[in-house]
Design a protein around this motif. Sequence first.
Motif, PDB file in Angstrom:
ATOM      1  N   TYR A   1     -69.926  67.945 -17.374  1.00 34.01           N
ATOM      2  CA  TYR A   1     -70.810  67.353 -16.376  1.00 34.01           C
ATOM      3  C   TYR A   1     -70.571  65.845 -16.389  1.00 34.01           C
ATOM      4  CZ  TYR A   1     -73.727  71.584 -17.241  1.00 34.01           C
ATOM      5  OH  TYR A   1     -74.216  72.858 -17.411  1.00 34.01           O
ATOM      6  N   VAL A   2     -70.127  65.286 -15.287  1.00 37.40           N
ATOM      7  CA  VAL A   2     -69.929  63.843 -15.213  1.00 37.40           C
ATOM      8  C   VAL A   2     -71.293  63.179 -15.014  1.00 37.40           C
ATOM      9  CG1 VAL A   2     -68.848  61.952 -13.956  1.00 37.40           C
ATOM     10  CG2 VAL A   2     -67.607  64.107 -14.286  1.00 37.40           C
ATOM     11  N   VAL A   3     -71.704  62.362 -15.974  1.00 37.04           N
ATOM     12  CA  VAL A   3     -73.003  61.703 -15.903  1.00 37.04           C
ATOM     13  C   VAL A   3     -72.882  60.305 -15.306  1.00 37.04           C
ATOM     14  CG1 VAL A   3     -75.010  60.923 -17.235  1.00 37.04           C
ATOM     15  CG2 VAL A   3     -73.840  63.048 -17.863  1.00 37.04           C
ATOM     16  N   THR A   4     -71.889  59.554 -15.735  1.00 40.09           N
ATOM     17  CA  THR A   4     -71.640  58.251 -15.123  1.00 40.09           C
ATOM     18  C   THR A   4     -70.158  57.932 -15.232  1.00 40.09           C
ATOM     19  OG1 THR A   4     -72.390  55.945 -14.960  1.00 40.09           O
ATOM     20  CG2 THR A   4     -72.104  56.845 -17.191  1.00 40.09           C
ATOM     21  N   ARG A   5     -69.660  57.177 -14.264  1.00 44.12           N
ATOM     22  CA  ARG A   5     -68.224  56.885 -14.199  1.00 44.12           C
ATOM     23  C   ARG A   5     -68.014  55.543 -13.510  1.00 44.12           C
ATOM     24  NH1 ARG A   5     -66.487  58.377  -8.973  1.00 44.12           N
ATOM     25  NH2 ARG A   5     -67.985  59.675  -7.844  1.00 44.12           N
TER      26      ARG A   5
ATOM     27  N   GLN B   1     -77.630  68.187 -10.655  1.00 42.74           N
ATOM     28  CA  GLN B   1     -76.565  68.052  -9.669  1.00 42.74           C
ATOM     29  C   GLN B   1     -76.840  68.877  -8.424  1.00 42.74           C
ATOM     30  OE1 GLN B   1     -76.045  68.301 -12.916  1.00 42.74           O
ATOM     31  NE2 GLN B   1     -74.278  67.138 -13.575  1.00 42.74           N
ATOM     32  N   THR B   2     -77.786  69.783  -8.507  1.00 41.07           N
ATOM     33  CA  THR B   2     -78.042  70.683  -7.395  1.00 41.07           C
ATOM     34  C   THR B   2     -79.442  70.526  -6.812  1.00 41.07           C
ATOM     35  OG1 THR B   2     -78.508  72.360  -9.092  1.00 41.07           O
ATOM     36  CG2 THR B   2     -76.360  72.439  -8.027  1.00 41.07           C
ATOM     37  N   ASN B   3     -80.474  70.628  -7.635  1.00 40.55           N
ATOM     38  CA  ASN B   3     -81.803  70.670  -7.029  1.00 40.55           C
ATOM     39  C   ASN B   3     -82.273  69.333  -6.477  1.00 40.55           C
ATOM     40  OD1 ASN B   3     -82.581  69.388  -9.416  1.00 40.55           O
ATOM     41  ND2 ASN B   3     -83.560  71.188 -10.279  1.00 40.55           N
ATOM     42  N   TRP B   4     -81.786  68.199  -7.006  1.00 44.19           N
ATOM     43  CA  TRP B   4     -82.170  66.927  -6.398  1.00 44.19           C
ATOM     44  C   TRP B   4     -81.421  66.686  -5.095  1.00 44.19           C
ATOM     45  CZ3 TRP B   4     -86.463  64.471  -7.473  1.00 44.19           C
ATOM     46  CH2 TRP B   4     -87.059  64.658  -8.716  1.00 44.19           C
TER      47      TRP B   4
ATOM     48  N   ALA C   1     -74.145  79.944 -17.720  1.00 40.50           N
ATOM     49  CA  ALA C   1     -74.918  78.869 -18.334  1.00 40.50           C
ATOM     50  C   ALA C   1     -74.715  77.542 -17.616  1.00 40.50           C
ATOM     51  CB  ALA C   1     -74.527  78.715 -19.804  1.00 40.50           C
ATOM     52  N   ILE C   2     -73.839  77.509 -16.628  1.00 40.26           N
ATOM     53  CA  ILE C   2     -73.496  76.263 -15.935  1.00 40.26           C
ATOM     54  C   ILE C   2     -74.032  76.333 -14.510  1.00 40.26           C
ATOM     55  CG2 ILE C   2     -71.632  74.729 -15.259  1.00 40.26           C
ATOM     56  CD1 ILE C   2     -71.874  75.098 -18.266  1.00 40.26           C
ATOM     57  N   ALA C   3     -75.190  75.713 -14.277  1.00 40.43           N
ATOM     58  CA  ALA C   3     -75.827  75.789 -12.959  1.00 40.43           C
ATOM     59  C   ALA C   3     -74.942  75.255 -11.837  1.00 40.43           C
ATOM     60  CB  ALA C   3     -77.173  75.059 -12.982  1.00 40.43           C
ATOM     61  N   PRO C   4     -74.277  74.092 -11.999  1.00 45.52           N
ATOM     62  CA  PRO C   4     -73.453  73.604 -10.884  1.00 45.52           C
ATOM     63  C   PRO C   4     -72.183  74.419 -10.663  1.00 45.52           C
ATOM     64  CG  PRO C   4     -74.032  71.839 -12.405  1.00 45.52           C
ATOM     65  CD  PRO C   4     -74.350  73.118 -13.084  1.00 45.52           C
ATOM     66  N   LEU C   5     -72.010  75.479 -11.415  1.00 47.73           N
ATOM     67  CA  LEU C   5     -70.867  76.368 -11.228  1.00 47.73           C
ATOM     68  C   LEU C   5     -71.334  77.720 -10.712  1.00 47.73           C
ATOM     69  CD1 LEU C   5     -67.839  76.888 -11.592  1.00 47.73           C
ATOM     70  CD2 LEU C   5     -68.267  77.411 -13.992  1.00 47.73           C
ATOM     71  N   GLN C   6     -72.166  78.390 -11.481  1.00 52.54           N
ATOM     72  CA  GLN C   6     -72.650  79.713 -11.111  1.00 52.54           C
ATOM     73  C   GLN C   6     -73.470  79.676  -9.817  1.00 52.54           C
ATOM     74  OE1 GLN C   6     -71.990  82.516 -12.744  1.00 52.54           O
ATOM     75  NE2 GLN C   6     -73.405  83.974 -11.819  1.00 52.54           N
ATOM     76  N   ASN C   7     -74.305  78.638  -9.659  1.00 50.61           N
ATOM     77  CA  ASN C   7     -75.264  78.627  -8.555  1.00 50.61           C
ATOM     78  C   ASN C   7     -74.756  77.965  -7.290  1.00 50.61           C
ATOM     79  OD1 ASN C   7     -77.890  78.176 -10.956  1.00 50.61           O
ATOM     80  ND2 ASN C   7     -77.204  80.076 -10.006  1.00 50.61           N
ATOM     81  N   VAL C   8     -73.447  77.669  -7.237  1.00 51.83           N
ATOM     82  CA  VAL C   8     -72.864  77.181  -5.983  1.00 51.83           C
ATOM     83  C   VAL C   8     -71.771  78.119  -5.485  1.00 51.83           C
ATOM     84  CG1 VAL C   8     -73.397  74.792  -6.557  1.00 51.83           C
ATOM     85  CG2 VAL C   8     -71.116  75.696  -7.076  1.00 51.83           C
ATOM     86  N   MET C   9     -71.515  79.187  -6.221  1.00 52.79           N
ATOM     87  CA  MET C   9     -70.492  80.144  -5.825  1.00 52.79           C
ATOM     88  C   MET C   9     -71.108  81.261  -4.998  1.00 52.79           C
ATOM     89  SD  MET C   9     -67.624  79.075  -6.907  1.00 52.79           S
ATOM     90  CE  MET C   9     -66.632  80.548  -6.679  1.00 52.79           C
ATOM     91  N   PRO C  10     -70.513  81.606  -3.842  1.00 50.50           N
ATOM     92  CA  PRO C  10     -71.065  82.683  -3.007  1.00 50.50           C
ATOM     93  C   PRO C  10     -70.970  84.040  -3.684  1.00 50.50           C
ATOM     94  CG  PRO C  10     -68.901  82.017  -2.207  1.00 50.50           C
ATOM     95  CD  PRO C  10     -69.281  81.037  -3.286  1.00 50.50           C
ATOM     96  N   ASN C  11     -71.665  84.999  -3.115  1.00 51.85           N
ATOM     97  CA  ASN C  11     -71.660  86.356  -3.657  1.00 51.85           C
ATOM     98  C   ASN C  11     -71.507  87.343  -2.497  1.00 51.85           C
ATOM     99  OD1 ASN C  11     -72.444  88.967  -4.636  1.00 51.85           O
ATOM    100  ND2 ASN C  11     -73.428  87.970  -6.378  1.00 51.85           N
TER     101      ASN C  11
ATOM    102  N   TYR D   1     -69.728  67.545 -22.388  1.00 51.31           N
ATOM    103  CA  TYR D   1     -68.640  68.512 -22.456  1.00 51.31           C
ATOM    104  C   TYR D   1     -69.121  69.799 -23.111  1.00 51.31           C
ATOM    105  CZ  TYR D   1     -65.461  64.794 -21.075  1.00 51.31           C
ATOM    106  OH  TYR D   1     -64.833  63.802 -20.376  1.00 51.31           O
ATOM    107  N   ARG D   2     -68.726  70.914 -22.492  1.00 49.99           N
ATOM    108  CA  ARG D   2     -69.028  72.236 -23.042  1.00 49.99           C
ATOM    109  C   ARG D   2     -67.726  72.964 -23.338  1.00 49.99           C
ATOM    110  NH1 ARG D   2     -74.337  73.926 -21.732  1.00 49.99           N
ATOM    111  NH2 ARG D   2     -73.824  75.727 -23.022  1.00 49.99           N
TER     112      ARG D   2
END
Length: 619
Positions: A460-464, A64-67, A281-291, A271-272
């Motif tokens: 993580y929504v994979v398809t909808r 969800q992030t690196n691509w 452990a959740i890249a699209p959460l931890q790695n999009v939040m500012p610091n 689902y986690r």
Amino acid sequence: MKLKNIVSLASLAFLLGAASCNVLDTQPFESYDEATVWGSKSTADAFVTGTMSDIMYGYINGNQTNWEERTSNAVHSNGGNGIVREQIDRYNGDGGFGDFGSIRRCNLIIEKATEYAGQGLSDAESKDLVAKGKLLRALTYYRQARTMGRFVWVDRVLAPADTASNGLMMSTTKTTTESYTYILNDIDAAIPDLPTSVKAGELSRNMAYAFKSEIALQAAAYETDATKKREWLKASIAAADAVEGASLGTDFGSIFNEKDRYSNEIIFAVYRDKANTNTDAIAPLQNVMPNTNNDNLVKNGCGPLFQTNGGQPFIGWLWWAPTQNLVDGYEVLDEATGQGVAWNESTQFKNNITLVQGSAPDWAIDQEKAEVLFYGNAKSDKSVSEIMYTNRDARFYGTFAYDGCTWWNEDIYTTVNGNLWRKSNGNLGPHMGLSNYYWKKGVYNVEPRVLAGTPTDYHYVVTRYGRVLLNKAEAILWLAGMGEGNYSDAVALCNQTRTVHAKLPAKQINNLQEAWNFYKQERRCELPMENDYYWSLLRWGKHGGYANNGVAPGGKIAGFTEQPTYVEITKDRKSFYIGKVTHGDHDDRQFREDRRYLFPIPQGQIDRNANLGPQNPGW
């Protein structure tokens, strides 16, 4: 059943070894009590669930992030990557070659479920398991097909003799047509025996149809035979039409957070549970939040200060931020006409902003003046941010955090010297958004904040369903350009997501070129952070013409060379400029059409086994 038996059998996932081996490792193969696992549906299901978890991890982990960063949708706070600058070589492994462990597990499911029919498994249970094994095998191979085009097809559990020097020699599929034929045949074989009424985190017939609607599109893009291309485009439409019971969610942002995690729009999600999941452990959460924190704000003359969590509400580990390029696609309601238009073409913008092209404002930082594309000054009491961000496409508010919004119970200022300004830590770089925007899509409201070690649920929504509708729309547009059907049917589908998710009036379209432009904008605004845009750009480039700005099929893709941009707003919110992101060479965007449509098969593999060749074009 003893837990150790499940764990031991799960170890079979790795019996094919790493992709770097010439001979596939098939040992040990006699160490497990098969009847313990395959003799009942509940224990077999546990093996399938573990396999599904491993395979679908490849669809979500970082994707969800690196691509997104490999397009102009996002920028990395440490700088651009080698793919967008054409710096990778033929030994690169980003295509995901191999994954033989996952393939072996799928083949185990298929073979053992068949073998144990009548020996602990009913015929219906056996068919259910076989179908799930084939669907998972198809999804494993699809990840390789869309990157490299070709893969090593293995449709049985290999024995040691199969990989001996006088036995089976690994070889890749010869064409993308062969690759996608294997994948789509597996899905078609699985569909009749997959369950229909299941939760969004389980394998189902709807999930198979949803994936087929997209896989057939990707297959058609790389197909050179016109008859076969038509066949796959029609298969995409039929698969989309076969999805049952799903509907568009009315609150777009909530589909991706804790508010509506089981939305009827979601066809499949991973689902986690907070019992075994932390935010780190959740890249699209931890790695999009500012610091940043109040100490940084005081030190660098920024503010206002944060009011919650001791002045430290934002202590994530941001790498990725969305760009102004992406934000530009989200229209605003024009106050005079009531229609959706580009934010800088609206009546309210023209009436309240004096726009200047081709130069930088006096207040721009000297070293950034060359980055400025255009700037504007407010000529009324309305602030720049109010004019920019009021009455936007409703998806905008569920996708981004922006200047003037409230986020995590804080008033957000991304203005110069604001509390979430891109330089509030003193300079550019980790871990702030280079664009003065932040991802909100997929961010859970974790109590008390996103912090390493904090337990959280997540999905993580994979398809909808929205994605399926757009897959169908694209297939219709392709066929319309080939003389079959009507582009207006595609426009009607795009207007579904536009009116329900974006809360914008339906758009009126007059010809096929306008229809393609509308569709591409709609898909880009609908699906960021869902591992889509990179692959869509490749499809559109392969199709060419209206799908790729008039470029011939297989030509350069402007979406890959588009330089990412950011917004800068003065502290008083009376002036702004749009500039190019140059930090970390983000503005160095290249695209070689002779090779970038497919990643290389890692040359090290071909060097060890010539049957894996020939190498993909350009590598």
